[in-house]
Design a protein around this motif. Structure first.
Motif, PDB file in Angstrom:
ATOM      1  N   SER A 113      18.827 113.966  -1.063  1.00  0.00           N
ATOM      2  CA  SER A 113      17.910 115.079  -0.835  1.00  0.00           C
ATOM      3  C   SER A 113      17.374 115.657  -2.135  1.00  0.00           C
ATOM      4  N   ARG A 114      17.935 115.230  -3.284  1.00  0.00           N
ATOM      5  CA  ARG A 114      17.468 115.744  -4.571  1.00  0.00           C
ATOM      6  C   ARG A 114      16.200 115.049  -5.046  1.00  0.00           C
ATOM      7  N   SER A 115      15.840 113.941  -4.421  1.00  0.00           N
ATOM      8  CA  SER A 115      14.663 113.179  -4.834  1.00  0.00           C
ATOM      9  C   SER A 115      13.474 113.503  -3.936  1.00  0.00           C
ATOM     10  N   GLU A 116      12.490 114.213  -4.492  1.00  0.00           N
ATOM     11  CA  GLU A 116      11.294 114.523  -3.701  1.00  0.00           C
ATOM     12  C   GLU A 116      10.547 113.251  -3.340  1.00  0.00           C
TER      13      GLU A 116
ATOM     14  N   LEU B  67      13.865 106.491 -10.573  1.00  0.00           N
ATOM     15  CA  LEU B  67      12.934 107.214  -9.705  1.00  0.00           C
ATOM     16  C   LEU B  67      11.550 107.322 -10.355  1.00  0.00           C
ATOM     17  N   ARG B  68      11.518 107.517 -11.676  1.00  0.00           N
ATOM     18  CA  ARG B  68      10.224 107.585 -12.366  1.00  0.00           C
ATOM     19  C   ARG B  68       9.480 106.258 -12.254  1.00  0.00           C
ATOM     20  N   LEU B  69      10.169 105.153 -12.474  1.00  0.00           N
ATOM     21  CA  LEU B  69       9.527 103.842 -12.365  1.00  0.00           C
ATOM     22  C   LEU B  69       9.044 103.585 -10.940  1.00  0.00           C
ATOM     23  N   ALA B  70       9.850 104.006  -9.960  1.00  0.00           N
ATOM     24  CA  ALA B  70       9.443 103.835  -8.565  1.00  0.00           C
ATOM     25  C   ALA B  70       8.223 104.676  -8.240  1.00  0.00           C
ATOM     26  N   ALA B  71       8.173 105.905  -8.778  1.00  0.00           N
ATOM     27  CA  ALA B  71       7.038 106.804  -8.506  1.00  0.00           C
ATOM     28  C   ALA B  71       5.753 106.280  -9.128  1.00  0.00           C
TER      29      ALA B  71
ATOM     30  N   GLN C 207      20.840  99.828 -17.532  1.00  0.00           N
ATOM     31  CA  GLN C 207      20.105 100.440 -18.642  1.00  0.00           C
ATOM     32  C   GLN C 207      19.245 101.611 -18.189  1.00  0.00           C
ATOM     33  N   HIS C 208      18.862 101.642 -16.912  1.00  0.00           N
ATOM     34  CA  HIS C 208      18.025 102.739 -16.418  1.00  0.00           C
ATOM     35  C   HIS C 208      18.896 103.811 -15.773  1.00  0.00           C
ATOM     36  N   SER C 209      18.717 105.052 -16.170  1.00  0.00           N
ATOM     37  CA  SER C 209      19.393 106.157 -15.495  1.00  0.00           C
ATOM     38  C   SER C 209      18.756 106.357 -14.124  1.00  0.00           C
ATOM     39  N   HIS C 210      19.427 107.141 -13.278  1.00  0.00           N
ATOM     40  CA  HIS C 210      18.866 107.383 -11.953  1.00  0.00           C
ATOM     41  C   HIS C 210      17.493 108.054 -12.050  1.00  0.00           C
ATOM     42  N   PRO C 211      17.306 109.076 -12.883  1.00  0.00           N
ATOM     43  CA  PRO C 211      15.954 109.652 -13.013  1.00  0.00           C
ATOM     44  C   PRO C 211      14.919 108.634 -13.488  1.00  0.00           C
TER      45      PRO C 211
ATOM     46  N   ASN D 256       7.391 109.791  10.102  1.00  0.00           N
ATOM     47  CA  ASN D 256       6.271 110.574  10.647  1.00  0.00           C
ATOM     48  C   ASN D 256       6.749 111.932  11.157  1.00  0.00           C
ATOM     49  N   ARG D 257       7.635 112.541  10.381  1.00  0.00           N
ATOM     50  CA  ARG D 257       8.191 113.857  10.710  1.00  0.00           C
ATOM     51  C   ARG D 257       8.392 114.661   9.433  1.00  0.00           C
ATOM     52  N   PRO D 258       8.202 115.981   9.502  1.00  0.00           N
ATOM     53  CA  PRO D 258       8.490 116.808   8.332  1.00  0.00           C
ATOM     54  C   PRO D 258       9.977 116.743   7.993  1.00  0.00           C
ATOM     55  N   ILE D 259      10.275 116.783   6.697  1.00  0.00           N
ATOM     56  CA  ILE D 259      11.660 116.817   6.233  1.00  0.00           C
ATOM     57  C   ILE D 259      11.861 118.101   5.424  1.00  0.00           C
ATOM     58  N   GLN D 260      12.807 118.913   5.861  1.00  0.00           N
ATOM     59  CA  GLN D 260      13.133 120.142   5.163  1.00  0.00           C
ATOM     60  C   GLN D 260      14.281 119.885   4.183  1.00  0.00           C
ATOM     61  N   HIS D 261      14.315 120.679   3.114  1.00  0.00           N
ATOM     62  CA  HIS D 261      15.418 120.577   2.177  1.00  0.00           C
ATOM     63  C   HIS D 261      15.871 121.979   1.807  1.00  0.00           C
TER      64      HIS D 261
END
Length: 505
Positions: free
Chosen positions: A404-407, A322-326, A315-319, A418-423
């Motif tokens: 990588s699409r999920s900030e 992610l919103r519920l997780a955020a 029932q939940h879309s991927h976005p 504990n490292r920067p992640i570039q996208h």
């Protein structure tokens, strides 16, 4: 002028066709989704004809939407899921319309016997990888032992993207990335190993010719043109494994660079001049003259796909997930998830299981989704630490793949690692990687490095949160202890499950 590029990505969850310009602009996509088949626990299969029909449908959709642009295709490149073993007979027909996929574990008995009888240091150095059931050499051994009638008809063995290239051009060819993971390639000569072929009782005639990923291996045949709508004669390059394409398309190709590539699985990779020789590290020859030492979590993005169905009934879309997780606090209020839903390729015990720990009545969907995101990050951090045993830990990591699409997910990983992640600006990294190969193959670029310079651009960098890293480290210690202490129970669980199967209950 014929100046556009067509790419095909034969993935585990879908086949995607894309139209790309030489500057890296993606004009359009066409996607056909499908599922994996699991006839028994640990067995995972797909239909090669499904890949081909999906590719044909996707190409025809692009023609229907972008007829003018599709009339100017200069070259084609295909990438795809690795290790899926496609069997052809002497006439080029499928011996059977199923392929054992990269995450299929049925050849574990063959791997165990090999480990028991052979000198592992020699084979690790010679074939650049430890033995696992993912590699085609062991899949072929399983087929020969369990289905001799099928084996008797096998004349060629191809990987998924190589099967698509065969249908497009008639060429039985592969590239160094796929060859390096057959468990049959001599890593020094980059040719098929006589020692390995003798050991597995295989003829070199079964295997395709090995090419650089940007080499032109043939052109669209009249038959393929009728099935796809493509113009006959368009050149097709060898292409590469989907992992190598994503690395190239995210700008990860030089020694010292590192990648977190999350699609169906999560691959943590460090690039080096030579294979990273360690019994729990895989090595992939990249699209260029370099190697990627990597660890694999089979259920990376697939864990979120599973969670969507298992926790929310779809029932939940991927976005929305992610919103519920955020909206849920970091740490998911004490809920931990071990994402080993399909076991592991390389581990002391590869029949590992997924696990939810700390579940309470107050936990809701957001907690579960957050725990899955964090659990994948913990498992990936565990894998990154394994890589540190044979290479210098990277200062930063470049993200690729759907994850990588999920900030939110990138920020969780940055704080866990504990490292920067570039996208990258364009997050369709596999498509860009394929486009670079196609353009290089026909001379648009002088080499792959120039292609990366022209097509790949970094959008930004997500910094780790030091305080959150400390909190995550405390949770990771529990995660790691759960993983280790559960190991003796996995064999017992397998045995108990077998009892139910024997009773037909």
């Amino acid at each position: 002028m014929k100046k556009n590029l067509l790419t095909l990505d034969i993935g585990t969850g879908s086949t995607r066709a894309a139209l790309v310009t030489p500057d890296g602009t993606i004009v359009g996509f066409a996607q056909r989704e499908y599922s994996q088949t699991s006839p028994q626990p640990g067995w995972v299969e797909q239909s090669p004809s499904l890949w081909w029909h999906s590719a044909c449908d996707g190409i025809r959709e692009l023609y229907s939407r972008f007829a003018q642009e599709m009339a100017h295709i200069a070259a084609i490149a295909v990438c795809g899921q690795m290790h899926g073993t496609v069997l052809l007979d002497s006439a080029g027909h499928l011996v059977e319309d199923r392929a054992l996929l990269w995450n299929d574990k049925r050849a574990w008995p063959q791997v165990a016997a090999f480990r028991e009888r052979e000198e592992m240091p020699f084979w690790l150095t010679h074939l650049n990888n430890p033995p696992t059931p993912a590699w085609p050499a062991f899949k072929l051994q399983w087929i020969r032992e369990h289905h001799p009638d099928v084996w008797a008809r096998v004349a060629s063995v191809l990987m998924p993207k190589d099967f698509i290239n065969f249908r497009l051009t008639g060429a039985r060819a592969t590239d160094y990335s796929e060859a390096s993971c057959y468990y049959l390639m001599d890593s020094a000569t980059r040719q098929w190993s006589h020692a390995a072929l003798d050991r597995f009782q295989l003829s070199a005639d079964l295997l395709p010719d090995i090419h650089a990923a940007s080499d032109v291996i043939g052109s669209i045949t009249p038959k393929a043109a009728r099935e796809t709508g493509l113009r006959p004669g368009i050149p097709v390059v060898a292409g590469t494994a989907d992992m190598a394409a994503s690395l190239l398309g995210s700008g990860v190709y030089q020694p010292g660079q590192a990648s977190d590539s999350t699609g169906t699985s999560t691959l943590i990779t460090v690039v080096s001049d030579a294979p990273l020789l360690h019994p729990q590290v895989n090595n992939l020859h990249l699209s260029n003259a370099a190697w990627g030492g990597f660890t694999l979590l089979d259920a990376g993005g697939d864990a979120m796909r599973w969670a969507r169905e298992a926790f929310g009934g779809g029932q939940h879309s991927h976005p929305e997930m992610l919103r519920l997780a955020a909206e849920t606090r970091a740490g998911a209020e004490g809920l931990l998830f071990l994402p080993y839903l399909t076991g592991e390729r390389l581990a002391d015990k590869c029949n590992s299981r997924g696990q939810l720990f700390g579940l309470q009545r107050r936990h809701a969907a957001g907690h579960l989704y957050r725990a899955v995101l964090e659990g994948v990050a913990f498992a990936s951090w565990r894998n990154l630490r394994q890589l540190s045993a044979c290479c210098t830990m990277p200062d930063s990591i470049i993200a690729s793949g759907g994850g990588s699409r999920s900030e939110l997910w990138l920020s969780i990983k940055a704080s866990v690692y504990n490292r920067p992640i570039q996208h990258t600006v364009n997050q369709e990294n596999g498509t860009l990687g394929c486009a670079i190969l196609a353009a290089t193959g026909i001379g648009y670029f002088s080499d792959l490095a120039q292609g990366v310079q022209r097509m790949v651009h970094i959008a930004g960098e997500i910094q780790p949160d030091a305080r959150l890293h400390d909190a995550y480290q405390r949770q990771f210690d529990i995660f790691d202890q759960l993983y280790l202490q559960a190991q003796p129970l996995w064999d017992r669980l397998d045995a108990a499950s077998a009892c139910f199967e024997e009773q037909g209950s």
